[in-house]
Design an enzyme around this catalytic site. Structure first.
Site, PDB file in Angstrom:
ATOM      1  N   ARG A 233       0.845  -1.184   0.000  1.00  0.00           N
ATOM      2  CA  ARG A 233       0.000   0.000   0.000  1.00  0.00           C
ATOM      3  C   ARG A 233       0.887   1.242   0.000  1.00  0.00           C
ATOM      4  NH1 ARG A 233      -3.266  -2.890  -1.580  1.00  0.00           N
ATOM      5  NH2 ARG A 233      -5.380  -3.344  -0.819  1.00  0.00           N
ATOM      6  N   ASP A 257       4.741  -0.181  -6.937  1.00  0.00           N
ATOM      7  CA  ASP A 257       3.534  -0.575  -7.674  1.00  0.00           C
ATOM      8  C   ASP A 257       2.320   0.115  -7.072  1.00  0.00           C
ATOM      9  OD1 ASP A 257       2.126  -2.155  -9.680  1.00  0.00           O
ATOM     10  OD2 ASP A 257       1.338  -3.310  -7.989  1.00  0.00           O
ATOM     11  N   HIS A 294      -0.178  -0.207  -9.977  1.00  0.00           N
ATOM     12  CA  HIS A 294      -0.921  -1.147  -9.140  1.00  0.00           C
ATOM     13  C   HIS A 294      -1.383  -2.360  -9.958  1.00  0.00           C
ATOM     14  CE1 HIS A 294      -3.302  -1.252  -5.130  1.00  0.00           C
ATOM     15  NE2 HIS A 294      -3.139  -2.479  -5.582  1.00  0.00           N
TER      16      HIS A 294
END
Length: 328
Positions: A233, A257, A294
């Site tokens: 996260r 990411d 992501h």
């Protein structure tokens, strides 16, 4: 006879529709909205029984209250993380929530490896050079992963899958995760992990304890020329502290990411827009920073598991069965 329900599917992408629609049972009606769920879009749920949400949908107290006022009783999260959900408020309102706890740990772990290898061997730069008939090796010098010390923060299913991969490369793997005792790697304190690791990979959930875990103090304990990789996260990293460390050459490689403000950027084509996020734009100026949008979860196998588990969660709700994957 199974009851029929109507589900509002937020943050719907083309790949979501292609994945979910063919497998949707006849007693579930999915209505796809490209918009993210937020205070501004919560009114769209009028007439629905449930919502299906993703990582950047906002499920704060205000949104949950609006969902309750519209008669919604269930939230199906098509993701593992639920840091975007006010769990206490959902419980107070009597809204049930279920998630997809483990779609494919290997998918994210393998993407983490891909980021590491791309940065360490500069394959992204080599690809662009060769496309332009430039075969010069200067500037492409990499390093072996073999015998490097890899520190893993978080040894859940994804972290464990990543450790197995790095063990296969002949790395010395250490980890920090309070309460987890594993034979896969050596458990160390957070300070020791920072001080010893050549590569630090983040595989922990976002909580109050892990918010900005990688901050100025943490970075100051790390080796010079460390590589930091985040596929968990965005807010686990203090982005400005990392930018300062990149400028000071303390962090030699940064792979992301995820990004703290990604809800304003990711999952959309913004190639014709001016990006107003100056912090993100500054990150892109560094030649030793690699960012993906992501996509760590995004494999055929993982998406298939997300679809199957989401429909299982919805079926358990419809049939008033115990929710195997309930968030509480």
């Amino acid at each position: 006879m199974t009851s029929k329900i109507k589900v509002a599917f937020f943050s719907a992408q083309k790949y979501d529709i292609q994945a979910f629609k063919p497998h949707c049972p006849s007693h579930i009606e999915l209505v796809f909205f490209s918009e993210a769920l937020s205070e501004h879009t919560a009114s769209l749920v009028a007439g629905f029984d449930a919502v299906c949400c993703f990582v950047n949908d906002n499920l704060n107290a205000q949104v949950l209250t609006s969902l309750k006022q519209h008669g919604l009783r269930f939230i199906a999260l098509r993701c593992a993380g639920f840091n975007n959900l006010d769990v206490a408020k959902a419980n107070e309102l009597g809204i049930q929530v279920a998630r997809v706890p483990a779609y494919s740990p290997e998918a994210v772990a393998e993407h983490c490896l891909a980021l590491i290898l791309t940065l360490s061997r500069k394959t992204h730069k080599a690809y662009n050079r060769v496309k332009e008939n430039n075969f010069d090796l200067n500037g492409l010098l990499g390093f072996n992963l073999h015998q490097k010390t890899v520190g893993v923060i978080g040894l859940g299913k994804i972290g464990s899958a990543f450790v197995k991969i790095m063990n296969g490369f002949g790395c010395r793997v250490i980890y920090h995760d309070p309460g987890v005792n594993s034979e896969l790697a050596e458990h160390v304190s957070l300070s020791e992990l920072y001080q010893s690791s050549d590569i630090i990979a983040l595989h922990c959930p976002l909580t109050e304890a892990t918010h900005h875990l990688i901050n100025e103090s943490a970075i100051s304990q790390m080796k010079d020329s460390v590589m930091v990789v985040n596929t968990s996260r965005g807010a686990i990293i203090d982005t400005q502290a990392c930018i300062n460390a990149l400028k000071q050459r303390k962090i030699a490689y940064l792979a992301l990411d995820v990004y703290e403000q990604e809800s304003e950027l990711f999952f959309k084509d913004r190639s014709s827009q001016i990006i107003e996020d100056d912090v993100f734009q500054r990150l892109l100026t560094f030649p030793n920073v690699l960012i993906t949008g992501h996509q760590g979860f995004f494999t055929e196998e993982a998406v298939a598991e997300i679809v199957a588990t989401t429909f299982t969660n919805l079926a358990q709700f419809i049939n008033n069965e115990p929710l195997k994957n309930q968030v509480s």
